[in-house]
Design an enzyme around this catalytic site. Structure first.
Site: not given
Ligand code: AP5
Length: 210
Positions: A13, A88, A123, A156, A167
């Site tokens: 994402k 979410r 990552r 991270r 997660r």
């Molecule tokens: P990346 O693009 O970083 O993936 P992502 O989907 O953004 O993953 P996140 O781990 O950031 O999502 P998340 O939803 O768990 O975390 P968030 O920060 O939102 O890609 C991942 C890896 O793969 C990278 O190394 C990238 O280069 C690689 N990659 C990408 N595409 C690829 C492809 N096609 N092929 C190969 N490699 C690829 O949330 C963190 C925490 O914050 C949550 O756990 C929660 O505690 C809190 N939080 C955030 N938002 C909310 C909410 N709305 N409600 C409640 N809690 C929340």
């Protein structure tokens, strides 16, 4: 364009949001990045969010809804935006609707848990601007240095195999119901998140008619 990116942790994402943001010249709003900045700055929201994030749980809906409403009221969102990682939960999606926010599409990056678990070990993220890289699939131009701001890259805290498992569990229980929510509203667009990065980007642009 008002866009939501849905998908499991590590589905891509954040990476795709940055690409669409540059191409369409609209801001990408990552609740994860906003929360990590709040933790770094030790704000009241950051102090509250930290315990949830460290164990891979969701931060309470009311905190997230407040943050996002405030961010969407900023002038750079007037021409559209990408929501990365929000909503979410059904409660968060409902809060967006109740606030009169009518999105154009919710793009689901569909991907199996096994692919994610393997992907997360590679990552690397920028602690300063939040950009996300992968040591093989999406490396920075210079080893361990952010292309966007020149800061050193880090791993991270919530990318350990155990936290990734938690997660994913939370994703299946709390976030997956949103697929049905947006499908019923005719807004869901599915993309294969396991494709190589540039092919996944191409599919996103195709389903959005860009
Ligand atoms: P990346 O693009 O970083 O993936 P992502 O989907 O953004 O993953 P996140 O781990 O950031 O999502 P998340 O939803 O768990 O975390 P968030 O920060 O939102 O890609 C991942 C890896 O793969 C990278 O190394 C990238 O280069 C690689 N990659 C990408 N595409 C690829 C492809 N096609 N092929 C190969 N490699 C690829 O949330 C963190 C925490 O914050 C949550 O756990 C929660 O505690 C809190 N939080 C955030 N938002 C909310 C909410 N709305 N409600 C409640 N809690 C929340």
């Amino acid at each position: 364009m008002k866009l939501i990116l849905l998908g499991a942790p590590g589905a891509g994402k954040g990476t795709q949001a940055e690409i669409i943001s540059k191409s369409q010249n609209i801001p990408s709003i990552s609740t994860g990045n906003i929360l990590r900045a709040a933790i770094k700055n030790e704000t009241p929201v950051g102090l509250e969010a930290k315990a949830y994030m460290d164990k891979g749980a969701l931060v309470p809906d009311e905190v997230i809804i407040g943050i996002v409403k405030e961010r969407l009221a900023e002038p750079d969102c007037a021409g559209g935006y990408i929501l990365d990682g929000m909503p979410r939960t059904i409660a968060q999606a409902q809060a967006l609707e109740d606030a009169g926010i009518d999105i154009d599409a919710a793009v689901l990056l569909d991907i199996a848990d096994e692919v994610i678990e393997a992907r997360m070990t590679g990552r690397r993220v920028c602690p300063n601007c939040g950009s996300s890289y992968h040591v093989e699939a999406n490396p920075p131009k210079q080893d361990n240095v952010c292309d966007n701001c020149g800061s050193g890259l880090t791993i991270r805290k919530d990318d350990t195999p155990e936290t990734v498992k938690s997660r994913l569990k939370v994703y299946h229980e709390e976030t997956e119901p949103l697929i049905d929510f947006y499908e019923k509203r005719g807004k869901l667009r599915r993309v294969d998140g396991a494709l190589p990065l540039s092919e996944a980007t191409d599919q996103i642009f195709k389903v959005l008619g860009l």
